[in-house]
Design an enzyme around this catalytic site. Structure first.
Site, PDB file in Angstrom:
ATOM      1  N   GLY A 123      40.972  36.639  -7.911  1.00  0.00           N
ATOM      2  CA  GLY A 123      40.266  35.672  -7.082  1.00  0.00           C
ATOM      3  C   GLY A 123      41.271  34.723  -6.445  1.00  0.00           C
ATOM      4  N   ARG A 124      40.847  33.491  -6.194  1.00  0.00           N
ATOM      5  CA  ARG A 124      41.729  32.508  -5.553  1.00  0.00           C
ATOM      6  C   ARG A 124      42.997  32.285  -6.374  1.00  0.00           C
ATOM      7  NH1 ARG A 124      36.521  30.310  -5.106  1.00  0.00           N
ATOM      8  NH2 ARG A 124      35.803  29.781  -2.997  1.00  0.00           N
ATOM      9  N   ILE A 125      42.812  32.055  -7.681  1.00  0.00           N
ATOM     10  CA  ILE A 125      43.967  31.775  -8.536  1.00  0.00           C
ATOM     11  C   ILE A 125      44.813  33.026  -8.701  1.00  0.00           C
ATOM     12  CG2 ILE A 125      44.699  31.056 -10.837  1.00  0.00           C
ATOM     13  CD1 ILE A 125      42.102  29.365 -10.956  1.00  0.00           C
ATOM     14  N   ARG A 183      36.121  43.912 -10.487  1.00  0.00           N
ATOM     15  CA  ARG A 183      34.948  44.792 -10.470  1.00  0.00           C
ATOM     16  C   ARG A 183      34.967  45.691  -9.237  1.00  0.00           C
ATOM     17  NH1 ARG A 183      30.190  40.533 -11.190  1.00  0.00           N
ATOM     18  NH2 ARG A 183      31.681  39.346  -9.944  1.00  0.00           N
ATOM     19  N   ARG A 216      39.678  32.466 -19.459  1.00  0.00           N
ATOM     20  CA  ARG A 216      38.716  32.035 -20.467  1.00  0.00           C
ATOM     21  C   ARG A 216      39.040  32.714 -21.792  1.00  0.00           C
ATOM     22  NH1 ARG A 216      37.560  28.174 -17.996  1.00  0.00           N
ATOM     23  NH2 ARG A 216      35.518  27.502 -17.213  1.00  0.00           N
ATOM     24  N   ASP A 270      46.637  29.803 -22.827  1.00  0.00           N
ATOM     25  CA  ASP A 270      46.227  28.436 -22.503  1.00  0.00           C
ATOM     26  C   ASP A 270      44.766  28.199 -22.847  1.00  0.00           C
ATOM     27  OD1 ASP A 270      46.605  25.805 -21.309  1.00  0.00           O
ATOM     28  OD2 ASP A 270      45.383  26.530 -19.634  1.00  0.00           O
ATOM     29  N   GLU A 327      37.524  26.599 -28.518  1.00  0.00           N
ATOM     30  CA  GLU A 327      38.368  25.409 -28.331  1.00  0.00           C
ATOM     31  C   GLU A 327      37.694  24.166 -28.907  1.00  0.00           C
ATOM     32  OE1 GLU A 327      39.159  25.265 -24.138  1.00  0.00           O
ATOM     33  OE2 GLU A 327      40.313  27.126 -24.170  1.00  0.00           O
ATOM     34  N   HIS A 361      44.855  24.271 -23.256  1.00  0.00           N
ATOM     35  CA  HIS A 361      44.018  24.334 -22.059  1.00  0.00           C
ATOM     36  C   HIS A 361      44.427  23.275 -21.031  1.00  0.00           C
ATOM     37  CE1 HIS A 361      39.776  25.692 -20.582  1.00  0.00           C
ATOM     38  NE2 HIS A 361      40.593  25.479 -19.561  1.00  0.00           N
TER      39      HIS A 361
END
Length: 327
Positions: free
Chosen positions: A158-160, A180, A237, A261, A266, A284
């Site tokens: 995606g963007r990241i 996907r 995640r 991270d 968490e 994180h």
């Protein structure tokens, strides 16, 4: 009555702790309603009557939405919104917004830093110096791993993911990816399955969103496919990883190292990962700079302002893009 006066009458529910800058802006602009946590049992009759929006870090489930009959908008702080039941929101005609783009470059920077830290053991080398071992015992050992010659696979383009891929290209590393579906116009090698990607690379970077579709997608089979020279980095995640399988793979040498991270529960991190000498672990902090968190806070509140002045969101999530403002 001016628009500013009208906004002052809009009740915005803020569960638990929230970003200070966002709280300051909400207090100046809206009527902030405080609640200890996003729990329907804590919703008062006054909240049921007045609350029209929620601004929150935390998950907002269907029961919480149902407890607030006049809720129009959930302004989620962060790009990931898997803890918000966006499908239920869409069915209830509730808009959900998130804060994409403004954190992309920061998280991509952190990803590259975590990757280098993991491969070159910089965390351990600094501790060696600080503990006085350089003076007592001489030079730190040569790192077993290097970034040189690695092939990187990105799970979640995606963007990241795109921002990370651009950085990796500058390092001279080939990039492949699994989503996907294939991204139109993207030249990177695409793999239709995560296992195929893991087999083709020796460095796997997970930037996939959470949710049922990716739950424990990084499992023993994927780690085995990555191989004994493999490095796994997770900036997405914690729910995407089978942490018990990851700990076992690190201990057995199935993979060489991991940089994490994010975690499944968490702030609790499994002892098997804490004790592993071939891990680099962060609490994180992917987007956690003052600069970026302020930008995220502004976008979160700007969504509230836009919705209640112009009746449109700035950054709706895909599930609620067709939700219409009431009245």
């Amino acid at each position: 009555m001016t628009k500013a006066d009208e906004l002052q009458t809009v009740a915005v529910l803020v569960p638990g702790h929230f970003n200070d800058h966002a709280v300051e802006r909400i207090d100046r602009t809206f009527k902030r309603v405080r609640i200890e946590r996003a729990d329907p049992a804590l919703v008062t009759d006054e909240m049921r009557r007045d609350v029209r929006a929620i601004a929150s870090f935390a998950g907002i489930d269907a029961a919480m939405m149902d407890a607030l009959p006049n809720l129009e908008l959930i302004a989620s702080f962060g790009v990931g919104y898997d803890s918000v039941d966006a499908g239920h929101a869409a069915r209830k005609n509730i808009m959900v917004t998130n804060t994409p783009d403004v954190l992309t470059e920061e998280v991509a920077d952190t990803t590259i830093g975590l990757l280098i830290n993991t491969v070159r053991e910089l965390y351990a080398a600094e501790k060696y110096l600080r503990d006085g071992d350089w003076v007592k015992n001489g030079n730190y050992r040569l790192s077993r791993l290097t970034l040189r010659g690695r092939r990187v696979g990105i799970f979640g383009m995606g963007r990241i993911g795109l921002a990370v891929a651009r950085r990796l290209e500058v390092f001279g590393l080939p990039v492949a990816y699994h989503n996907r579906r294939k991204v139109d116009g993207l030249a990177y090698e695409y793999h239709s399955t995560l296992k195929s990607l893991a087999e083709a690379v020796d460095t796997l970077v997970c930037i996939a969103p959470g949710g049922a579709a990716t739950e424990k997608a990084i499992n023993a089979e994927i780690l085995s496919a990555l191989g004994s020279n493999g490095v796994f980095v997770n900036i997405g995640r914690g729910s995407t990883v089978d942490e018990a399988a990851l700990a076992a793979a690190l201990e057995s040498g199935t993979i060489a190292a991991a940089g994490l991270d994010v975690f499944a529960d968490e702030p609790n991190v499994p002892q098997a990962l804490l004790g592993a000498p071939n891990t680099s672990l962060l609490p994180h902090v992917g987007s956690a700079s003052e600069h970026t968190r302020r930008a995220m806070a502004d976008l979160c509140v700007d969504n509230l302002v836009s919705w209640f002045t112009e009746r449109r969101p700035l950054t709706p999530v895909p599930e609620t893009v067709n939700v219409k403002a009431r009245g």
